[in-house]
Structure formats: C-alpha cells, structure tokens
Design an enzyme around this catalytic site. Structure first.
Site, PDB file in Angstrom:
ATOM      1  N   GLU A 284      47.892  39.075  19.893  1.00 57.72           N
ATOM      2  CA  GLU A 284      49.370  38.332  20.404  1.00 57.72           C
ATOM      3  C   GLU A 284      49.985  38.696  21.571  1.00 57.72           C
ATOM      4  O   GLU A 284      50.484  40.435  21.680  1.00 57.72           O
ATOM      5  CB  GLU A 284      49.981  38.282  19.184  1.00 57.72           C
ATOM      6  CG  GLU A 284      51.558  37.030  19.836  1.00 57.72           C
ATOM      7  CD  GLU A 284      52.698  37.263  19.087  1.00 57.72           C
ATOM      8  OE1 GLU A 284      53.591  35.751  19.125  1.00 57.72           O
ATOM      9  OE2 GLU A 284      53.179  38.307  17.760  1.00 57.72           O
TER      10      GLU A 284
ATOM     11  N   GLU B 228      52.757  43.928  23.527  1.00 57.20           N
ATOM     12  CA  GLU B 228      54.588  44.328  23.988  1.00 57.20           C
ATOM     13  C   GLU B 228      54.849  45.418  25.028  1.00 57.20           C
ATOM     14  O   GLU B 228      54.219  46.067  24.717  1.00 57.20           O
ATOM     15  CB  GLU B 228      55.585  44.203  22.827  1.00 57.20           C
ATOM     16  CG  GLU B 228      57.237  44.436  22.851  1.00 57.20           C
ATOM     17  CD  GLU B 228      57.499  42.516  23.678  1.00 57.20           C
ATOM     18  OE1 GLU B 228      56.815  41.131  23.742  1.00 57.20           O
ATOM     19  OE2 GLU B 228      57.625  42.791  25.055  1.00 57.20           O
TER      20      GLU B 228
ATOM     21  N   ASP C  52      57.920  34.133  28.481  1.00 57.26           N
ATOM     22  CA  ASP C  52      59.069  34.243  29.919  1.00 57.26           C
ATOM     23  C   ASP C  52      58.753  33.334  30.952  1.00 57.26           C
ATOM     24  O   ASP C  52      57.101  32.765  31.651  1.00 57.26           O
ATOM     25  CB  ASP C  52      59.193  35.432  30.186  1.00 57.26           C
ATOM     26  CG  ASP C  52      59.253  36.507  29.748  1.00 57.26           C
ATOM     27  OD1 ASP C  52      60.192  36.458  28.404  1.00 57.26           O
ATOM     28  OD2 ASP C  52      59.253  38.207  29.967  1.00 57.26           O
TER      29      ASP C  52
ATOM     30  N   ASP D 175      59.125  25.914  24.540  1.00 57.70           N
ATOM     31  CA  ASP D 175      59.761  24.967  23.946  1.00 57.70           C
ATOM     32  C   ASP D 175      60.389  24.236  25.480  1.00 57.70           C
ATOM     33  O   ASP D 175      61.270  23.633  25.699  1.00 57.70           O
ATOM     34  CB  ASP D 175      60.828  25.034  23.645  1.00 57.70           C
ATOM     35  CG  ASP D 175      61.806  26.025  24.181  1.00 57.70           C
ATOM     36  OD1 ASP D 175      61.206  27.148  24.956  1.00 57.70           O
ATOM     37  OD2 ASP D 175      63.635  26.464  24.179  1.00 57.70           O
TER      38      ASP D 175
ATOM     39  N   GLU E 164      60.647  34.784  16.418  1.00 57.35           N
ATOM     40  CA  GLU E 164      62.331  35.094  16.317  1.00 57.35           C
ATOM     41  C   GLU E 164      62.494  33.456  17.028  1.00 57.35           C
ATOM     42  O   GLU E 164      63.232  33.356  16.916  1.00 57.35           O
ATOM     43  CB  GLU E 164      61.987  36.024  16.930  1.00 57.35           C
ATOM     44  CG  GLU E 164      61.917  37.257  15.945  1.00 57.35           C
ATOM     45  CD  GLU E 164      60.929  38.169  15.562  1.00 57.35           C
ATOM     46  OE1 GLU E 164      59.816  37.799  16.245  1.00 57.35           O
ATOM     47  OE2 GLU E 164      60.517  39.469  15.010  1.00 57.35           O
ATOM     48  N   TYR E 165      61.416  32.888  18.204  1.00 58.21           N
ATOM     49  CA  TYR E 165      62.682  32.251  19.351  1.00 58.21           C
ATOM     50  C   TYR E 165      62.306  31.206  18.692  1.00 58.21           C
ATOM     51  O   TYR E 165      63.681  30.808  18.837  1.00 58.21           O
ATOM     52  CB  TYR E 165      61.227  32.952  20.705  1.00 58.21           C
ATOM     53  CG  TYR E 165      62.500  33.912  21.755  1.00 58.21           C
ATOM     54  CD1 TYR E 165      62.410  35.422  20.985  1.00 58.21           C
ATOM     55  CD2 TYR E 165      62.473  33.641  23.311  1.00 58.21           C
ATOM     56  CE1 TYR E 165      63.334  36.259  22.428  1.00 58.21           C
ATOM     57  CE2 TYR E 165      63.504  34.123  23.770  1.00 58.21           C
ATOM     58  CZ  TYR E 165      63.073  35.510  23.782  1.00 58.21           C
ATOM     59  OH  TYR E 165      63.705  36.877  24.471  1.00 58.21           O
ATOM     60  N   GLU E 166      61.342  31.155  17.854  1.00 59.06           N
ATOM     61  CA  GLU E 166      60.885  29.732  17.969  1.00 59.06           C
ATOM     62  C   GLU E 166      62.430  29.273  16.693  1.00 59.06           C
ATOM     63  O   GLU E 166      62.498  28.513  16.732  1.00 59.06           O
ATOM     64  CB  GLU E 166      59.757  29.260  17.056  1.00 59.06           C
ATOM     65  CG  GLU E 166      58.794  28.385  16.480  1.00 59.06           C
ATOM     66  CD  GLU E 166      57.798  27.965  16.595  1.00 59.06           C
ATOM     67  OE1 GLU E 166      56.994  29.646  16.031  1.00 59.06           O
ATOM     68  OE2 GLU E 166      56.949  27.356  15.905  1.00 59.06           O
TER      69      GLU E 166
HETATM   70  N1  SAH Z   1      56.387  35.714  21.042  1.00 58.87           N
HETATM   71  C1  SAH Z   1      58.100  36.449  20.852  1.00 58.87           C
HETATM   72  C2  SAH Z   1      59.050  37.078  22.371  1.00 58.87           C
HETATM   73  C3  SAH Z   1      59.323  35.768  23.509  1.00 58.87           C
HETATM   74  S1  SAH Z   1      59.812  36.335  24.368  1.00 58.87           S
HETATM   75  C4  SAH Z   1      58.795  35.468  20.092  1.00 58.87           C
HETATM   76  O1  SAH Z   1      58.417  34.607  20.033  1.00 58.87           O
HETATM   77  O2  SAH Z   1      59.417  35.553  19.278  1.00 58.87           O
HETATM   78  C5  SAH Z   1      58.621  36.984  24.854  1.00 58.87           C
HETATM   79  C6  SAH Z   1      58.198  38.325  25.195  1.00 58.87           C
HETATM   80  O3  SAH Z   1      57.294  38.479  26.320  1.00 58.87           O
HETATM   81  C7  SAH Z   1      59.529  39.394  25.620  1.00 58.87           C
HETATM   82  O4  SAH Z   1      59.153  40.149  24.400  1.00 58.87           O
HETATM   83  C8  SAH Z   1      58.262  40.145  27.500  1.00 58.87           C
HETATM   84  O5  SAH Z   1      59.408  41.827  27.266  1.00 58.87           O
HETATM   85  C9  SAH Z   1      56.941  39.892  26.447  1.00 58.87           C
HETATM   86  N2  SAH Z   1      56.645  39.826  28.103  1.00 58.87           N
HETATM   87  C10 SAH Z   1      56.331  39.274  29.427  1.00 58.87           C
HETATM   88  N3  SAH Z   1      56.043  39.902  30.091  1.00 58.87           N
HETATM   89  C11 SAH Z   1      54.574  40.740  29.749  1.00 58.87           C
HETATM   90  C12 SAH Z   1      53.802  41.204  30.048  1.00 58.87           C
HETATM   91  N4  SAH Z   1      53.949  40.954  31.161  1.00 58.87           N
HETATM   92  N5  SAH Z   1      52.888  42.433  29.058  1.00 58.87           N
HETATM   93  C13 SAH Z   1      53.269  42.192  28.155  1.00 58.87           C
HETATM   94  N6  SAH Z   1      54.437  41.804  27.147  1.00 58.87           N
HETATM   95  C14 SAH Z   1      55.732  40.715  28.248  1.00 58.87           C
END
Ligand code: SAH
Length: 213
Positions: free
Chosen positions: A44, A69, A118, A154, A191-193
């Site tokens: 992931e 992450e 993001d 989303d 968490e975001y979902e």
């Molecule tokens: N998957 C989680 C977090 C979503 S937010 C959820 O759905 O709840 C997006 C996450 O991607 C953030 O924690 C951000 O730090 C991470 N992220 C963004 N760019 C990244 C990169 N280049 N490499 C690793 N993680 C990254």
C-alpha cells in the site's frame, strides 16, 4: 509544538526497526527473507495511519503486506498500533513512493493499493500525482505480468486523470465502480474513506492489470 510532535514521531519510527525497515533498498529482491516465507507481497502506497493495511493483514495471513508512507507524523500511528498488536505479515517503509524501484525488484510485489492519494489539483503539480506516467512506469517495473493496481478515491478529478493515465499507459481495466459502497459489501475501509463516506461522498474504485506492455 508541531516540531516537537514530528521529532517524537521520527524517534518512534526509527526506534522500531522490526516494524519500519531501515535502509529498505538493502532488501531489494529479498523481502521474502524478512517475512520468512514465499507468500505474495501486497504494497500500500501512502498508507497513512494504516487502518486498511492492518485489517488486510489480520484477515489474510497467507499474504504479506508492506505499507509505505512518506510522512512520519501519520506513519507513527501505524507503528503504535503494531507495537500494541504485532502482525508478522506486515512491515512498514518510511520512504517516497517515487523511489520504489530502488526498493523492490521486478515481480516482487503482486498488488499495489493506492487509497485516497493526494489529488495535487494544479496541473503544474501533475507530476507529483501517484498515478502519473513516471510512477506508473515504476509500478510496472516491480509488478509481475498479471499483477494489479487497485485505486480508491472520492476525488472525481483525480479519478478521471488516473483512468486516462492508465489507458494511455496501456493498463487494461479489470474492475471499475463509480460507487463502491453501493456496489460492494464488506469493504475494508481506510481512515479517509470513513470520513468521506460519513460526509456522503461517493467512492470511486478501479483495478488495472499489468499486461507487460
Ligand atoms: N491511504 C490513507 C491516507 C490517504 S492521504 C487513507 O486513505 O486514509 C495520502 C497519503 O499519502 C498521506 O499520508 C501522504 O503522506 C502519503 N503520500 C503522499 N505522497 C507520497 C509519496 N510520494 N510517497 C509515500 N507516501 C506519500
């Protein structure tokens, strides 16, 4: 205050090398040795606080999971959970997704999950999106043929962009939903979902397959 929080987060992350693997490039091609078996590895990318991947790892003991992450401020939450409740089929990496081909060898990862990445809405930032052409090339260098990428978001604009990038790259769509929570039961959420579903947002889902192109 924020600086202190981040400093503590980094200390916690770095003081658990059994959970967050230091110098991950050194394990390129040898991740199965760390898991001590030859089960498939699912990765992931941007796993945040780790709810999704921890639940997957609890339910599927015959699959190994790696959570990657970049931000220690959220990664630390996943580490804390694993200190409380260790899982021998889950390891974490503190790194930038754009460097994954230094960390994994061809075919080493059977499936990649991208959850609520993001969106980087400005077009001048398109190269930072986790579904841009450059990074799709990286994904395909670590997935075997028939390996897949599953994406949930989303964000309609990010979803449209990603579908176009997948098609341009020649990655065939295996599964698609424009309303995942209406179409599927028993979903392992992130968490975001949870937040977005509570707000009434629709969740988009797509799975594409690496056909070796
Ligand atoms: N998957 C989680 C977090 C979503 S937010 C959820 O759905 O709840 C997006 C996450 O991607 C953030 O924690 C951000 O730090 C991470 N992220 C963004 N760019 C990244 C990169 N280049 N490499 C690793 N993680 C990254």
């Amino acid at each position: 205050m924020r600086l202190r929080k981040v400093k503590n987060a980094l200390e916690t992350v770095n003081s658990h090398p059994e959970i967050v693997i230091p110098n991950p490039e050194e394990h390129r091609g040898k991740w199965n040795e760390l898991f001590k078996n030859n089960n498939p590895i699912y990765l992931e990318i941007g796993m945040g606080k780790g709810k999704f991947i921890t639940e997957h790892a609890k339910r599927n003991k015959d699959i190994n999971y790696i959570g990657l992450e970049i931000a220690e401020s959220v990664l630390v939450r996943a580490v804390e959970k694993l200190i409380e409740q260790p899982l021998d089929n889950l390891l974490l990496i503190h790194a930038d997704a754009f460097l994954i081909n230094n960390i994994f060898e061809k075919g080493e990862i059977s499936k990649i999950f991208l959850n609520f990445s993001d969106p980087w809405p400005k077009s001048r930032h398109a190269k930072r999106r986790l579904t841009c052409n450059t990074i799709l090339r990286n994904y395909c260098t670590i997935l075997p043929i028939e390996g897949s990428i599953e994406m949930k978001t989303d964000n309609r604009k990010l979803f449209e962009y990603s579908l176009q990038e997948f098609v341009k790259f020649g990655l065939p769509i295996e599964n698609l939903s424009l309303n995942l929570h209406e179409d599927k039961e028993d979903i392992i959420t992130t968490e975001y979902e949870d937040k977005f579903v509570a707000k009434g947002n629709v969740i988009y889902f797509v799975e594409v397959k690496n056909n070796g192109k």
